[in-house]
Design a protein around this motif. Structure first.
Motif, PDB file in Angstrom:
ATOM      1  N   VAL A 171       0.851  -1.189   0.000  1.00 33.48           N
ATOM      2  CA  VAL A 171       0.000   0.000   0.000  1.00 33.48           C
ATOM      3  C   VAL A 171       0.886   1.237   0.000  1.00 33.48           C
ATOM      4  N   SER A 172       0.467   2.270  -0.709  1.00 32.64           N
ATOM      5  CA  SER A 172       1.204   3.538  -0.708  1.00 32.64           C
ATOM      6  C   SER A 172       0.230   4.695  -0.652  1.00 32.64           C
ATOM      7  N   GLU A 173       0.674   5.760  -0.027  1.00 35.56           N
ATOM      8  CA  GLU A 173      -0.111   6.989   0.045  1.00 35.56           C
ATOM      9  C   GLU A 173       0.832   8.172  -0.137  1.00 35.56           C
ATOM     10  N   SER A 174       0.298   9.262  -0.668  1.00 38.77           N
ATOM     11  CA  SER A 174       1.081  10.485  -0.837  1.00 38.77           C
ATOM     12  C   SER A 174       0.764  11.440   0.305  1.00 38.77           C
ATOM     13  N   TYR A 175       1.814  12.098   0.791  1.00 32.43           N
ATOM     14  CA  TYR A 175       1.687  13.066   1.871  1.00 32.43           C
ATOM     15  C   TYR A 175       2.455  14.325   1.510  1.00 32.43           C
ATOM     16  N   GLY A 176       2.042  15.439   2.135  1.00 29.92           N
ATOM     17  CA  GLY A 176       2.740  16.699   1.923  1.00 29.92           C
ATOM     18  C   GLY A 176       2.052  17.543   0.860  1.00 29.92           C
ATOM     19  N   GLU A 177       2.600  18.707   0.663  1.00 31.89           N
ATOM     20  CA  GLU A 177       2.037  19.671  -0.283  1.00 31.89           C
ATOM     21  C   GLU A 177       3.107  20.144  -1.251  1.00 31.89           C
ATOM     22  N   GLY A 178       2.689  20.460  -2.457  1.00 36.60           N
ATOM     23  CA  GLY A 178       3.562  21.059  -3.456  1.00 36.60           C
ATOM     24  C   GLY A 178       4.838  20.272  -3.683  1.00 36.60           C
ATOM     25  N   ALA A 179       5.966  20.960  -3.653  1.00 38.83           N
ATOM     26  CA  ALA A 179       7.264  20.339  -3.942  1.00 38.83           C
ATOM     27  C   ALA A 179       7.684  19.344  -2.872  1.00 38.83           C
ATOM     28  N   ASP A 180       7.021  19.352  -1.709  1.00 40.69           N
ATOM     29  CA  ASP A 180       7.357  18.424  -0.626  1.00 40.69           C
ATOM     30  C   ASP A 180       6.504  17.154  -0.650  1.00 40.69           C
ATOM     31  N   ARG A 181       5.623  17.030  -1.635  1.00 41.70           N
ATOM     32  CA  ARG A 181       4.728  15.859  -1.679  1.00 41.70           C
ATOM     33  C   ARG A 181       5.557  14.607  -1.979  1.00 41.70           C
ATOM     34  N   HIS A 182       5.360  13.578  -1.152  1.00 44.53           N
ATOM     35  CA  HIS A 182       6.139  12.355  -1.266  1.00 44.53           C
ATOM     36  C   HIS A 182       5.235  11.152  -0.998  1.00 44.53           C
ATOM     37  N   THR A 183       5.776   9.971  -1.239  1.00 43.47           N
ATOM     38  CA  THR A 183       5.022   8.735  -1.090  1.00 43.47           C
ATOM     39  C   THR A 183       5.576   7.929   0.077  1.00 43.47           C
ATOM     40  N   VAL A 184       4.657   7.321   0.829  1.00 44.77           N
ATOM     41  CA  VAL A 184       5.011   6.442   1.932  1.00 44.77           C
ATOM     42  C   VAL A 184       4.447   5.057   1.598  1.00 44.77           C
ATOM     43  N   ILE A 185       5.293   4.056   1.758  1.00 41.63           N
ATOM     44  CA  ILE A 185       4.926   2.668   1.439  1.00 41.63           C
ATOM     45  C   ILE A 185       4.807   1.890   2.759  1.00 41.63           C
ATOM     46  N   ARG A 186       3.796   1.032   2.846  1.00 39.17           N
ATOM     47  CA  ARG A 186       3.643   0.153   4.004  1.00 39.17           C
ATOM     48  C   ARG A 186       2.949  -1.125   3.567  1.00 39.17           C
ATOM     49  N   ARG A 187       2.971  -2.086   4.439  1.00 42.05           N
ATOM     50  CA  ARG A 187       2.278  -3.343   4.161  1.00 42.05           C
ATOM     51  C   ARG A 187       0.782  -3.145   4.331  1.00 42.05           C
ATOM     52  N   ALA A 188       0.002  -3.928   3.629  1.00 45.28           N
ATOM     53  CA  ALA A 188      -1.471  -3.807   3.704  1.00 45.28           C
ATOM     54  C   ALA A 188      -1.986  -4.224   5.066  1.00 45.28           C
TER      55      ALA A 188
END
Length: 165
Positions: free
Chosen positions: A148-165
């Motif tokens: 599972v992955s989700e995006s966090y942050g705003e604008g140029a700081d937006r990044h993806t975090v990966i974790r197990r389901a």
């Protein structure tokens, strides 16, 4: 996470609108190549709800333009050119000399390293900030790996975090 193209009124862009974006983008890129005296063949496509413009050439000079940061900058300029002509937000994708395929390989390796951190016991793995298109690619790679992955942050700081389901 699938992101769909939108016009200013937030309705999905039609295939005809995406083809128009591709044509405008190709004209803009062709003009830039002419100014830089670089030979290149342009290919247009519409897929996954986006206009794609690819530039290929045997001209060694094109390699300078295929650097990922340069492609990203050219893509943003191209999007602005398309938007100024159509009045609609554009999500046109630019590929120069196979740069997108090369970036796909890099992102796959990045995801694999993040998964290795999860395998070593981390509860989640954060990736560096990247463009929305690159985050979409990462989300697809992660989903293919069953995570599972989700995006966090705003604008140029937006990044993806990966974790197990």
């Amino acid at each position: 996470m699938t992101e769909s193209p939108v016009s200013d009124d937030r309705t999905p862009a039609t295939v005809a609108q995406l083809e128009e974006e591709g044509d405008i983008a190709a004209d803009y890129i062709e003009g830039l190549l002419d100014i830089a005296d670089i030979e290149g063949d342009l290919e247009l496509d519409v897929r996954q709800g986006r206009a794609y413009v690819s530039v290929e050439s045997d001209d060694a000079t094109l390699r300078v333009l295929s650097d990922p940061d340069t492609v990203q900058a050219l893509q943003e300029l191209t999007r602005l050119a398309v938007q100024s002509k159509t009045g609609r937000f554009s999500r046109v994708i630019l590929d120069v000399g196979g740069s997108r395929d090369a970036r796909q390989v890099e992102l796959t390796a990045l995801v694999d390293r993040a998964i290795a951190r999860l395998d070593e016991g981390a509860s989640q793995a954060s990736l560096p900030s990247m463009s929305s298109y690159e985050r979409k690619l990462v989300h697809d790679i992660v989903a293919d790996r069953g995570l599972v992955s989700e995006s966090y942050g705003e604008g140029a700081d937006r990044h993806t975090v990966i974790r197990r389901a």
